[in-house]
Scaffold this motif. Structure first.
Motif, PDB file in Angstrom:
ATOM      1  N   LEU A 287       0.833  -1.186   0.000  1.00 55.96           N
ATOM      2  CA  LEU A 287       0.000   0.000   0.000  1.00 55.96           C
ATOM      3  C   LEU A 287       0.874   1.244   0.000  1.00 55.96           C
ATOM      4  O   LEU A 287       1.665   1.455   0.905  1.00 55.96           O
ATOM      5  CB  LEU A 287      -0.912   0.009   1.233  1.00 55.96           C
ATOM      6  N   ALA A 288       0.742   2.069  -1.024  1.00 54.04           N
ATOM      7  CA  ALA A 288       1.461   3.333  -1.091  1.00 54.04           C
ATOM      8  C   ALA A 288       0.456   4.438  -0.815  1.00 54.04           C
ATOM      9  O   ALA A 288      -0.471   4.643  -1.582  1.00 54.04           O
ATOM     10  CB  ALA A 288       2.090   3.521  -2.471  1.00 54.04           C
TER      11      ALA A 288
ATOM     12  N   ALA B 116       7.946   5.046   2.805  1.00 58.66           N
ATOM     13  CA  ALA B 116       9.246   4.441   3.078  1.00 58.66           C
ATOM     14  C   ALA B 116       9.113   2.982   3.535  1.00 58.66           C
ATOM     15  O   ALA B 116       9.855   2.101   3.084  1.00 58.66           O
ATOM     16  CB  ALA B 116      10.005   5.260   4.123  1.00 58.66           C
ATOM     17  N   ARG B 117       8.184   2.702   4.436  1.00 55.87           N
ATOM     18  CA  ARG B 117       8.033   1.345   4.952  1.00 55.87           C
ATOM     19  C   ARG B 117       7.575   0.385   3.854  1.00 55.87           C
ATOM     20  O   ARG B 117       8.057  -0.754   3.775  1.00 55.87           O
ATOM     21  CB  ARG B 117       7.042   1.333   6.116  1.00 55.87           C
ATOM     22  N   ALA B 118       6.649   0.850   3.013  1.00 51.96           N
ATOM     23  CA  ALA B 118       6.160  -0.014   1.936  1.00 51.96           C
ATOM     24  C   ALA B 118       7.278  -0.350   0.950  1.00 51.96           C
ATOM     25  O   ALA B 118       7.416  -1.496   0.504  1.00 51.96           O
ATOM     26  CB  ALA B 118       5.000   0.664   1.207  1.00 51.96           C
ATOM     27  N   LEU B 119       8.088   0.639   0.621  1.00 50.63           N
ATOM     28  CA  LEU B 119       9.182   0.404  -0.319  1.00 50.63           C
ATOM     29  C   LEU B 119      10.251  -0.506   0.282  1.00 50.63           C
ATOM     30  O   LEU B 119      10.801  -1.372  -0.406  1.00 50.63           O
ATOM     31  CB  LEU B 119       9.801   1.735  -0.736  1.00 50.63           C
ATOM     32  N   ASP B 120      10.527  -0.306   1.554  1.00 48.79           N
ATOM     33  CA  ASP B 120      11.508  -1.169   2.215  1.00 48.79           C
ATOM     34  C   ASP B 120      11.007  -2.614   2.255  1.00 48.79           C
ATOM     35  O   ASP B 120      11.771  -3.564   2.032  1.00 48.79           O
ATOM     36  CB  ASP B 120      11.779  -0.666   3.629  1.00 48.79           C
ATOM     37  N   TYR B 121       9.720  -2.782   2.518  1.00 46.69           N
ATOM     38  CA  TYR B 121       9.126  -4.112   2.539  1.00 46.69           C
ATOM     39  C   TYR B 121       9.237  -4.780   1.170  1.00 46.69           C
ATOM     40  O   TYR B 121       9.564  -5.964   1.055  1.00 46.69           O
ATOM     41  CB  TYR B 121       7.662  -3.996   2.958  1.00 46.69           C
ATOM     42  N   ALA B 122       9.003  -3.980   0.108  1.00 47.19           N
ATOM     43  CA  ALA B 122       9.053  -4.522  -1.255  1.00 47.19           C
ATOM     44  C   ALA B 122      10.457  -4.993  -1.618  1.00 47.19           C
ATOM     45  O   ALA B 122      10.622  -5.995  -2.316  1.00 47.19           O
ATOM     46  CB  ALA B 122       8.579  -3.468  -2.244  1.00 47.19           C
ATOM     47  N   ARG B 123      11.458  -4.290  -1.146  1.00 49.90           N
ATOM     48  CA  ARG B 123      12.839  -4.648  -1.478  1.00 49.90           C
ATOM     49  C   ARG B 123      13.236  -6.000  -0.893  1.00 49.90           C
ATOM     50  O   ARG B 123      14.133  -6.655  -1.410  1.00 49.90           O
ATOM     51  CB  ARG B 123      13.796  -3.574  -0.951  1.00 49.90           C
ATOM     52  N   HIS B 124      12.590  -6.416   0.172  1.00 52.44           N
ATOM     53  CA  HIS B 124      12.978  -7.657   0.839  1.00 52.44           C
ATOM     54  C   HIS B 124      12.025  -8.818   0.550  1.00 52.44           C
ATOM     55  O   HIS B 124      12.151  -9.884   1.147  1.00 52.44           O
ATOM     56  CB  HIS B 124      13.055  -7.428   2.363  1.00 52.44           C
TER      57      HIS B 124
ATOM     58  N   GLN C 207       3.360  20.133  -1.526  1.00 54.37           N
ATOM     59  CA  GLN C 207       2.888  19.776  -0.187  1.00 54.37           C
ATOM     60  C   GLN C 207       3.370  18.410   0.280  1.00 54.37           C
ATOM     61  O   GLN C 207       3.488  18.178   1.478  1.00 54.37           O
ATOM     62  CB  GLN C 207       1.358  19.826  -0.153  1.00 54.37           C
ATOM     63  N   PHE C 208       3.635  17.515  -0.660  1.00 58.01           N
ATOM     64  CA  PHE C 208       4.015  16.155  -0.271  1.00 58.01           C
ATOM     65  C   PHE C 208       5.317  15.740  -0.948  1.00 58.01           C
ATOM     66  O   PHE C 208       5.333  14.843  -1.788  1.00 58.01           O
ATOM     67  CB  PHE C 208       2.898  15.164  -0.644  1.00 58.01           C
ATOM     68  N   PRO C 209       6.429  16.372  -0.607  1.00 52.49           N
ATOM     69  CA  PRO C 209       7.699  16.013  -1.248  1.00 52.49           C
ATOM     70  C   PRO C 209       8.278  14.722  -0.676  1.00 52.49           C
ATOM     71  O   PRO C 209       8.007  14.348   0.467  1.00 52.49           O
ATOM     72  CB  PRO C 209       8.598  17.202  -0.902  1.00 52.49           C
ATOM     73  N   ASP C 210       9.066  14.052  -1.491  1.00 51.45           N
ATOM     74  CA  ASP C 210       9.851  12.898  -1.040  1.00 51.45           C
ATOM     75  C   ASP C 210       9.004  11.850  -0.309  1.00 51.45           C
ATOM     76  O   ASP C 210       9.381  11.361   0.753  1.00 51.45           O
ATOM     77  CB  ASP C 210      10.988  13.356  -0.117  1.00 51.45           C
ATOM     78  N   LEU C 211       7.872  11.493  -0.899  1.00 52.77           N
ATOM     79  CA  LEU C 211       6.996  10.507  -0.255  1.00 52.77           C
ATOM     80  C   LEU C 211       7.692   9.166  -0.052  1.00 52.77           C
ATOM     81  O   LEU C 211       7.382   8.430   0.883  1.00 52.77           O
ATOM     82  CB  LEU C 211       5.727  10.297  -1.090  1.00 52.77           C
ATOM     83  N   TRP C 212       8.642   8.844  -0.943  1.00 49.22           N
ATOM     84  CA  TRP C 212       9.349   7.564  -0.813  1.00 49.22           C
ATOM     85  C   TRP C 212      10.248   7.536   0.424  1.00 49.22           C
ATOM     86  O   TRP C 212      10.662   6.476   0.856  1.00 49.22           O
ATOM     87  CB  TRP C 212      10.169   7.296  -2.067  1.00 49.22           C
ATOM     88  N   LYS C 213      10.521   8.720   0.997  1.00 46.44           N
ATOM     89  CA  LYS C 213      11.340   8.784   2.206  1.00 46.44           C
ATOM     90  C   LYS C 213      10.493   8.886   3.476  1.00 46.44           C
ATOM     91  O   LYS C 213      11.010   8.724   4.574  1.00 46.44           O
ATOM     92  CB  LYS C 213      12.280   9.996   2.152  1.00 46.44           C
TER      93      LYS C 213
END
Length: 242
Positions: A6-7, A203-211, A193-199
């Motif tokens: 979920l992003a 961030a947690r969703a992307l980290d989860y996807a990497r593993h 208003q929402f910069p760097d959402l991946w950070k």
């Protein structure tokens, strides 16, 4: 069992002060352009070319010629755009500057072409009401023929006419400023208003996807919640995915 990531799009925040918001939008959307145009050394070299001086003078004459044009305000917004001649001549000037700065950060010609096209696209969609790529969710929210919008455009035009004679770099900065103002007027300011959402939020969703061991999930669906039209034709029977 399919894995789901979920992003999130965070709740809309209160907008910052207008001038700050406009500057932030310019920096977020046209980062390389704004970085170059704020560099005094780069500005000096860019403006030294006679063709750029001529382009700046031609732009001033074009803006002045918009007084009383019809149909307003769309004819004024059209005059704010980067013309094909400006796009080409500025691209050539940037190519020369980049060749003289080997190994150093510079504003590249290809990036300028992308920025010029993006500027004109924003002005078309949010200043003239041209249908965007996804009309049901990205169209102009103001009415291009309304009195309020006409007053906004006329006010911006008056400001430009009253400004001191600009240097050639204003061809770049003025168009990006108008684009950012129109995005703000149409409440399309998420980039600021929402910069760097991946950070942050994602961030947690992307980290989860990497593993994840993705080969365990041959039919994985990545779900991105959001707001948009309920288009029946976009739904697919789950059986077609198996």
């Amino acid at each position: 069992m399919a894995a789901e990531i979920l992003a999130f799009s965070p709740p809309r925040q209160s907008p910052p002060a207008s001038d700050h918001l406009i500057a932030t939008l310019q920096q977020r959307i046209f980062h390389n352009l704004m970085r170059a145009s704020s560099d005094s050394d780069w500005r000096k070299n860019f403006a030294a070319d006679p063709k750029m001086i001529a382009a700046g003078l031609n732009r001033i004459a074009r803006i002045k010629g918009l007084v009383g044009c019809t149909p307003a305000p769309s004819c004024i917004v059209e005059g704010w755009k980067i013309t094909p001649e400006e796009r080409s001549s500025i691209g050539e000037r940037l190519r020369v500057l980049a060749a003289g700065r080997p190994g150093r950060n510079s504003y590249q010609t290809d990036q300028w072409y992308r920025d010029a096209d993006a500027l004109n696209y924003i002005l078309s969609v949010y200043g003239e009401g041209t249908p965007p790529h996804y009309p049901q969710i990205d169209s102009m929210s103001l009415k291009p023929a309304s009195r309020d919008f006409g007053n906004l455009v006329a006010g911006l035009q008056a400001q430009e006419l009253q400004a001191p004679s600009p240097d050639p770099v204003s061809i770049l900065s003025a168009a990006s400023r108008y684009a950012a103002i129109l995005l703000d007027a149409n409440e399309r300011v998420d980039a600021a208003q929402f910069p760097d959402l991946w950070k942050t939020w994602n961030a947690r969703a992307l980290d989860y996807a990497r593993h994840l061991s993705w080969h365990h999930y041959p039919y994985t669906a990545i779900i991105v919640p959001g707001e948009g039209p309920e288009a029946a034709q976009t739904w697919r029977d789950r059986r077609t995915l198996d």
